[in-house]
Design an enzyme around this catalytic site. Structure first.
Site, PDB file in Angstrom:
ATOM      1  N   LYS A   1      -9.479  19.609  33.362  1.00 24.14           N
ATOM      2  CA  LYS A   1      -9.405  20.868  32.614  1.00 24.14           C
ATOM      3  C   LYS A   1      -9.111  20.526  31.169  1.00 24.14           C
ATOM      4  CE  LYS A   1      -9.635  25.359  33.364  1.00 24.14           C
ATOM      5  NZ  LYS A   1     -10.424  26.052  34.405  1.00 24.14           N
TER       6      LYS A   1
HETATM    7  P1  NAD Z   1     -12.675  35.633  29.987  1.00 22.63           P
HETATM    8  O1  NAD Z   1     -11.978  35.180  28.768  1.00 22.63           O
HETATM    9  O2  NAD Z   1     -14.163  35.821  29.952  1.00 22.63           O
HETATM   10  O3  NAD Z   1     -12.039  37.018  30.521  1.00 22.63           O
HETATM   11  C1  NAD Z   1     -10.673  37.185  30.768  1.00 22.63           C
HETATM   12  C2  NAD Z   1     -10.414  38.684  30.946  1.00 22.63           C
HETATM   13  O4  NAD Z   1      -9.057  38.872  31.364  1.00 22.63           O
HETATM   14  C3  NAD Z   1     -10.585  39.496  29.679  1.00 22.63           C
HETATM   15  O5  NAD Z   1     -11.163  40.756  30.013  1.00 22.63           O
HETATM   16  C4  NAD Z   1      -9.141  39.707  29.197  1.00 22.63           C
HETATM   17  O6  NAD Z   1      -9.000  40.861  28.377  1.00 22.63           O
HETATM   18  C5  NAD Z   1      -8.461  39.869  30.526  1.00 22.63           C
HETATM   19  N1  NAD Z   1      -7.016  39.670  30.521  1.00 22.63           N
HETATM   20  C6  NAD Z   1      -6.285  38.678  29.945  1.00 22.63           C
HETATM   21  N2  NAD Z   1      -4.983  38.864  30.205  1.00 22.63           N
HETATM   22  C7  NAD Z   1      -4.882  39.986  30.968  1.00 22.63           C
HETATM   23  C8  NAD Z   1      -3.823  40.694  31.573  1.00 22.63           C
HETATM   24  N3  NAD Z   1      -2.555  40.278  31.438  1.00 22.63           N
HETATM   25  N4  NAD Z   1      -4.100  41.808  32.297  1.00 22.63           N
HETATM   26  C9  NAD Z   1      -5.363  42.234  32.460  1.00 22.63           C
HETATM   27  N5  NAD Z   1      -6.418  41.599  31.922  1.00 22.63           N
HETATM   28  C10 NAD Z   1      -6.179  40.500  31.183  1.00 22.63           C
HETATM   29  O7  NAD Z   1     -12.278  34.575  31.137  1.00 22.63           O
HETATM   30  P2  NAD Z   1     -13.030  34.314  32.518  1.00 22.63           P
HETATM   31  O8  NAD Z   1     -13.942  33.169  32.347  1.00 22.63           O
HETATM   32  O9  NAD Z   1     -13.510  35.614  33.086  1.00 22.63           O
HETATM   33  O10 NAD Z   1     -11.805  33.745  33.395  1.00 22.63           O
HETATM   34  C11 NAD Z   1     -10.906  34.610  34.094  1.00 22.63           C
HETATM   35  C12 NAD Z   1     -10.204  33.793  35.158  1.00 22.63           C
HETATM   36  O11 NAD Z   1     -11.159  33.232  36.060  1.00 22.63           O
HETATM   37  C13 NAD Z   1      -9.394  32.582  34.644  1.00 22.63           C
HETATM   38  O12 NAD Z   1      -8.279  32.390  35.480  1.00 22.63           O
HETATM   39  C14 NAD Z   1     -10.367  31.433  34.810  1.00 22.63           C
HETATM   40  O13 NAD Z   1      -9.717  30.177  34.884  1.00 22.63           O
HETATM   41  C15 NAD Z   1     -10.995  31.822  36.128  1.00 22.63           C
HETATM   42  N6  NAD Z   1     -12.301  31.202  36.404  1.00 22.63           N
HETATM   43  C16 NAD Z   1     -13.340  31.343  35.542  1.00 22.63           C
HETATM   44  C17 NAD Z   1     -14.558  30.765  35.853  1.00 22.63           C
HETATM   45  C18 NAD Z   1     -15.770  30.947  34.991  1.00 22.63           C
HETATM   46  O14 NAD Z   1     -16.859  30.504  35.423  1.00 22.63           O
HETATM   47  N7  NAD Z   1     -15.675  31.573  33.835  1.00 22.63           N
HETATM   48  C19 NAD Z   1     -14.702  30.015  37.025  1.00 22.63           C
HETATM   49  C20 NAD Z   1     -13.618  29.897  37.895  1.00 22.63           C
HETATM   50  C21 NAD Z   1     -12.420  30.505  37.558  1.00 22.63           C
END
Ligand code: NAD
Length: 434
Positions: free
Chosen positions: A124
């Site tokens: 990561k």
């Molecule tokens: P992103 O930045 O695209 O979106 C994150 C979202 O969460 C945004 O809408 C933000 O406003 C919201 N957010 C942040 N803090 C918040 C809170 N306290 N309450 C409510 N909403 C909140 O990120 P993403 O890529 O969608 O990732 C989200 C999660 O999924 C992370 O934990 C990431 O590690 C995990 N993840 C992402 C992927 C991927 O392919 N992008 C893959 C596996 C896991």
């Protein structure tokens, strides 16, 4: 300020401490590992090896801002394990990034890749930055400088970054270009989650969300709840949450509430997710969505729904709110949304928690497909990508149910045990050098 070390992790946490709320993803990740080690009866040396990141790099990133001033940011790349293949994991831009968070996320990536049987170890990366406060040009300079600082330890056979919170396919394009310029030739396999025009895979952008929904529908069926008419709440409306909400509605599920970091909205009849996406594109937030009721973000987590999908950040379900959760099923779109203490409370309440390392693995599965396609320079159709993704997710789901039943474990315990066993097997077969 570059460090490159073999073992700087905290010592393994004994499993009996897992019930307290640690407020630390690393403590939770270590507690999950300790519990799996106890189930498997592995020796302390192997435990310590699996608890320790294989390599960590912390770098300074000097940035010339658009106004001419210079600011120095900090970035990390942690490679937790290489026993099953090159390291793989996302790159996060967030003010909350610190080395311990990156360590936890790298360890979870090792387990995720092993559980889904993709030939990678875990890694990561992160930069402590709030990307909303920087121009596109500044973000490009930050990304290129960070890439050039970590260049010696990444590569298609070493460690392959992908998007995560605060980064996207453009970030990956800048990384690929920086790496390629330094190499003297184009190296598409150094990152995944690239734009399709640069060798990205069809279906990668939606893969994590699609995987979450495959598992959510399987979990509803497992609990005897018909998807048509079931209710759901989705926390986070970013790359994972927004499309997960959309795909749930397409499967007939009524998504009654979604949130982002600025607010949450609720509609008992279900939200129109496409219209909501347009509202977010226009205003920057789900808050104030016409026709829906604004509610406090925290309330979303305790709504009376069949399915809760936390898809934002770590630690949102904790000892302080887990006992108020009314959802029957939680499918973890985010990494580490449930603390160890919350896990125990939810188990006592008979909530089915489908762990992150399975539920959100669709992203790394299609990243693997993208890497295979990039390395072979041969592209698959969207239909082929989607079908292979669904097959892999459901195969892992059924295997997990079998392991959980056979060993009398929760799904998280079964997932970690399965993954740790695979990584330990690879390590033992390779042998300890020298
Ligand atoms: P992103 O930045 O695209 O979106 C994150 C979202 O969460 C945004 O809408 C933000 O406003 C919201 N957010 C942040 N803090 C918040 C809170 N306290 N309450 C409510 N909403 C909140 O990120 P993403 O890529 O969608 O990732 C989200 C999660 O999924 C992370 O934990 C990431 O590690 C995990 N993840 C992402 C992927 C991927 O392919 N992008 C893959 C596996 C896991």
């Amino acid at each position: 300020m570059t460090t490159d070390t073999a073992d700087t992790s905290a010592p393994p946490t004994p499993s009996h401490q897992a019930v307290t709320d640690s407020n630390s993803p690393l403590v939770d990740a270590q507690a999950q590992l300790a519990s799996a080690i106890a189930t498997l009866g592995y020796e302390p040396g192997l435990h310590q090896l699996l608890a320790s990141p294989r390599r960590e790099m912390t770098v300074s990133i000097p940035l010339r801002r658009d106004d001419g001033s210079v600011e120095v940011l900090t970035g990390h790349r942690v490679q937790h394990n290489f026993s099953r293949g090159p390291a793989k994991g996302g790159l996060r831009y967030s003010p909350a990034v610190d080395l311990d968070e990156v360590r936890a996320l790298a360890m979870w990536m090792t387990w995720k890749c092993a559980l889904l049987d993709v030939p990678y170890g875990g890694a990561k990366g992160g930069i402590t930055i709030d990307p909303r406060n920087y121009s596109r040009g500044e973000l490009q300079r930050v990304t290129r400088r960070y890439t050039s600082e970590i260049l010696p330890i990444i590569g298609p056979d070493k460690d392959i970054p992908a998007p995560d919170i605060g980064t996207d396919e453009q970030t990956m394009a800048w990384m690929m270009d920086t790496y390629s310029v330094a190499s003297g030739y184009t190296v598409p396999g150094v990152v995944t989650g690239k734009p399709v025009s640069l060798g990205g895979s069809l279906g990668r952008a939606q893969a994590t969300s699609a995987g979450v929904v495959h598992i959510a529908l399987a979990a509803l069926e497992h609990r005897g709840i018909p998807a048509a008419g079931a209710t759901a709440a989705v926390q986070g409306f970013g790359k994972v949450g927004a499309d997960a909400a959309l795909f749930l509605t397409e499967a007939g599920v009524r998504v009654v509430s979604v949130s982002d970091q600025y607010g949450a909205v609720h509609h008992p009849e279900g939200l129109n997710i496409r219209t909501l996406q347009a509202h977010v594109a226009a205003t920057g937030s789900v808050a104030g969505f016409p026709g829906a009721q604004d509610i406090p973000g925290e309330e979303l987590l305790t709504l009376e729904v069949d399915l809760l999908v936390p898809a934002a950040v770590e630690g949102v379900l904790h000892a302080g709110n887990a006992h108020r959760v009314q959802a029957k099923i939680i499918v973890e779109g985010a990494n580490g949304p449930t603390t160890a203490a919350a896990d125990r409370i939810l188990q006592d309440q008979d909530v089915l928690v489908v762990p992150d390392i399975l539920a959100n693995a669709g992203g790394v599965i299609v990243s693997y497909f993208e890497w295979v396609q990039s390395n072979q320079a041969y592209w698959w159709s969207r239909t082929e990508v989607d079908a292979r993704l669904e097959h892999r997710m459901l195969q892992a789901w059924h295997h997990l149910l079998d392991v959980a039943a056979a060993r009398e474990l929760t799904l998280r315990e079964a997932a970690t045990v399965t993954a740790v066993e695979r990584v330990a097997d690879a390590h033992r077969t390779r042998g300890l050098y020298p």
